[in-house]
Design an enzyme around this catalytic site. Structure first.
Site, PDB file in Angstrom:
ATOM      1  N   SER A  21      46.941   6.097  13.612  1.00  0.00           N
ATOM      2  CA  SER A  21      46.812   6.770  12.316  1.00  0.00           C
ATOM      3  C   SER A  21      48.062   7.583  11.965  1.00  0.00           C
ATOM      4  CB  SER A  21      45.601   7.695  12.351  1.00  0.00           C
ATOM      5  OG  SER A  21      45.499   8.377  11.124  1.00  0.00           O
ATOM      6  N   VAL A  71      53.604  16.919   9.306  1.00  0.00           N
ATOM      7  CA  VAL A  71      53.336  16.375   7.974  1.00  0.00           C
ATOM      8  C   VAL A  71      52.136  17.097   7.343  1.00  0.00           C
ATOM      9  CG1 VAL A  71      52.611  14.288   6.729  1.00  0.00           C
ATOM     10  CG2 VAL A  71      54.421  14.150   8.451  1.00  0.00           C
ATOM     11  N   ASN A 126      39.379  12.654  13.266  1.00  0.00           N
ATOM     12  CA  ASN A 126      40.493  13.410  13.846  1.00  0.00           C
ATOM     13  C   ASN A 126      40.061  14.863  14.011  1.00  0.00           C
ATOM     14  OD1 ASN A 126      42.840  14.689  14.506  1.00  0.00           O
ATOM     15  ND2 ASN A 126      43.895  14.255  12.575  1.00  0.00           N
ATOM     16  N   CYS A 129      42.270  18.678  13.520  1.00  0.00           N
ATOM     17  CA  CYS A 129      42.525  19.419  12.277  1.00  0.00           C
ATOM     18  C   CYS A 129      42.210  20.905  12.461  1.00  0.00           C
ATOM     19  CB  CYS A 129      41.638  18.899  11.156  1.00  0.00           C
ATOM     20  SG  CYS A 129      41.797  17.149  10.873  1.00  0.00           S
ATOM     21  N   GLY A 242      49.773   6.933  22.812  1.00  0.00           N
ATOM     22  CA  GLY A 242      50.741   7.983  23.129  1.00  0.00           C
ATOM     23  C   GLY A 242      51.966   7.325  23.738  1.00  0.00           C
ATOM     24  N   THR A 265      54.486   5.943  16.937  1.00  0.00           N
ATOM     25  CA  THR A 265      55.905   6.211  16.682  1.00  0.00           C
ATOM     26  C   THR A 265      56.785   4.969  16.846  1.00  0.00           C
ATOM     27  OG1 THR A 265      55.541   8.498  17.316  1.00  0.00           O
ATOM     28  CG2 THR A 265      57.809   7.732  17.401  1.00  0.00           C
TER      29      THR A 265
END
Ligand SMILES: Cc1cc2nc3c(=O)[nH]c(=O)nc-3n(C[C@H](O)[C@H](O)[C@H](O)COP(=O)(O)O)c2cc1C
Length: 300
Positions: A21, A71, A126, A129, A242, A265
């Site tokens: 995500s 972000v 998620n 948060c 990860g 990434t």
């Protein structure tokens, strides 16, 4: 016969590779480079009940072995997502997992309610948060808060619920167990690791928000360790992520106990990364006579 299919809570993925995500948008940008139908699933960028502006820039910093981002879960909101992104992604033969973010249990529930009856395969919650009712502390860093928000959301979800864990905790096994107790059908881990970079010439942090989340190859050994520990603590499927950038990296997570893997990434450095990783897993399976990933899953 080599069989790359994996089953996550009754949903069959054609292979174990999914997008992480926030690193793949809703696939639009990547569809020029790769055939999305080759992916096991697309996990989209976090979606909230209303549009979020995200944090002020600078919000991306490069570091050795990865990056730090803040972000701030910028997104156009669930109504936009339903109207524009679901029809786009449904053109492809891949599963669709919607990552959901929120500042309160009500905000998570609103989004999950909006997604009921929609053409999506699973929800990923998620819980990293900031919980505004708990002074900005992340839901996923406290077992009681994690269990409570998961059980609240679970009441309204009409799709399997994956809970994405924060690594910023002292005992990942306890949080994994709390998510399972709350009713999670699966867990995914890890989210980014809390991190900071300082520009010594400006005597300022590089990120406007000072602290961000680190991702990329350097966090992989930590993620593998956490997937291993979580897999010993729960009896539900695990999506491991990860720092995965190669087929070998993915195999490591599967041996640690993951049923599927997500790629984040690495997509920024190589938009073809997911495809290369699928091919790399297939090569490993051929080279080492693995017919089904269940033969090596959790072998550590
Ligand atoms: C720019 C960026 C945005 C992200 N946005 C989200 C998000 O919206 N929701 C979420 O659960 N994780 C988000 N993540 C975390 C990733 O999905 C993933 O858990 C993390 O980056 C570790 O995997 P990686 O090292 O392969 O990137 C984001 C990561 C990055 C780098």
């Amino acid at each position: 016969m080599l069989d790359m299919r994996v089953n996550i809570c009754g949903v069959e993925l054609k292979n174990p590779v999914v997008t992480a995500s926030g690193t793949f948008g809703s696939g639009h940008e990547y569809s020029d480079f790769i055939d999305l139908s080759r992916l096991g699933a697309v996990i989209v960028k976090g979606v909230a009940d209303k549009p979020w502006n995200g944090n002020k820039p600078p919000r991306i910093a490069e570091v050795y072995g990865g990056m730090i981002n803040s972000v701030g879960l910028q997104n156009p909101g669930v109504d936009y997502f339903i109207k524009n992104d679901i029809p786009f992604l449904r053109q492809f033969d891949t599963k669709l997992i919607v990552n959901v973010c929120g500042h309160t249990a009500e905000e998570y529930v609103n989004t999950v309610k909006a997604l009921r009856q929609q053409d999506v395969d699973m929800i990923e919650l998620n819980i990293s948060c900031p919980n505004i009712k708990a002074g900005g502390m992340a839901f996923g860093t406290d077992c009681q808060m994690a269990e409570k928000v998961v059980s609240e959301v679970k009441k309204y979800a009409d799709k399997p619920l994956i809970v994405k864990l924060s690594p910023n905790v002292s005992d990942i096994a306890l949080i994994a167990k709390a998510a399972e107790n709350g009713g999670a059908d699966a867990i995914s881990l890890i989210n980014t690791i809390s991190a900071m970079k300082i520009d010594i010439y400006k005597r300022k942090t590089v990120l406007d928000s000072k602290i961000g989340g680190m991702s990329g190859p350097a966090i992989k050994p930590i993620a593998v360790r956490m997937v291993y520990q979580a897999s010993k603590a729960v009896n539900i499927p695990i999506i491991g992520l990860g720092g995965i950038s190669s087929g070998e990296d993915a195999i490591e997570f599967i041996m640690a106990g993951a049923d599927a893997v997500a790629v984040g990434t690495a997509n920024f450095m190589n938009p073809h990364a997911c495809i290369d990783i699928i091919d790399g897993i297939e090569k490993y399976m051929n080279d080492f006579s693995v017919n089904n990933l269940s033969e090596i899953k959790g072998c550590i």
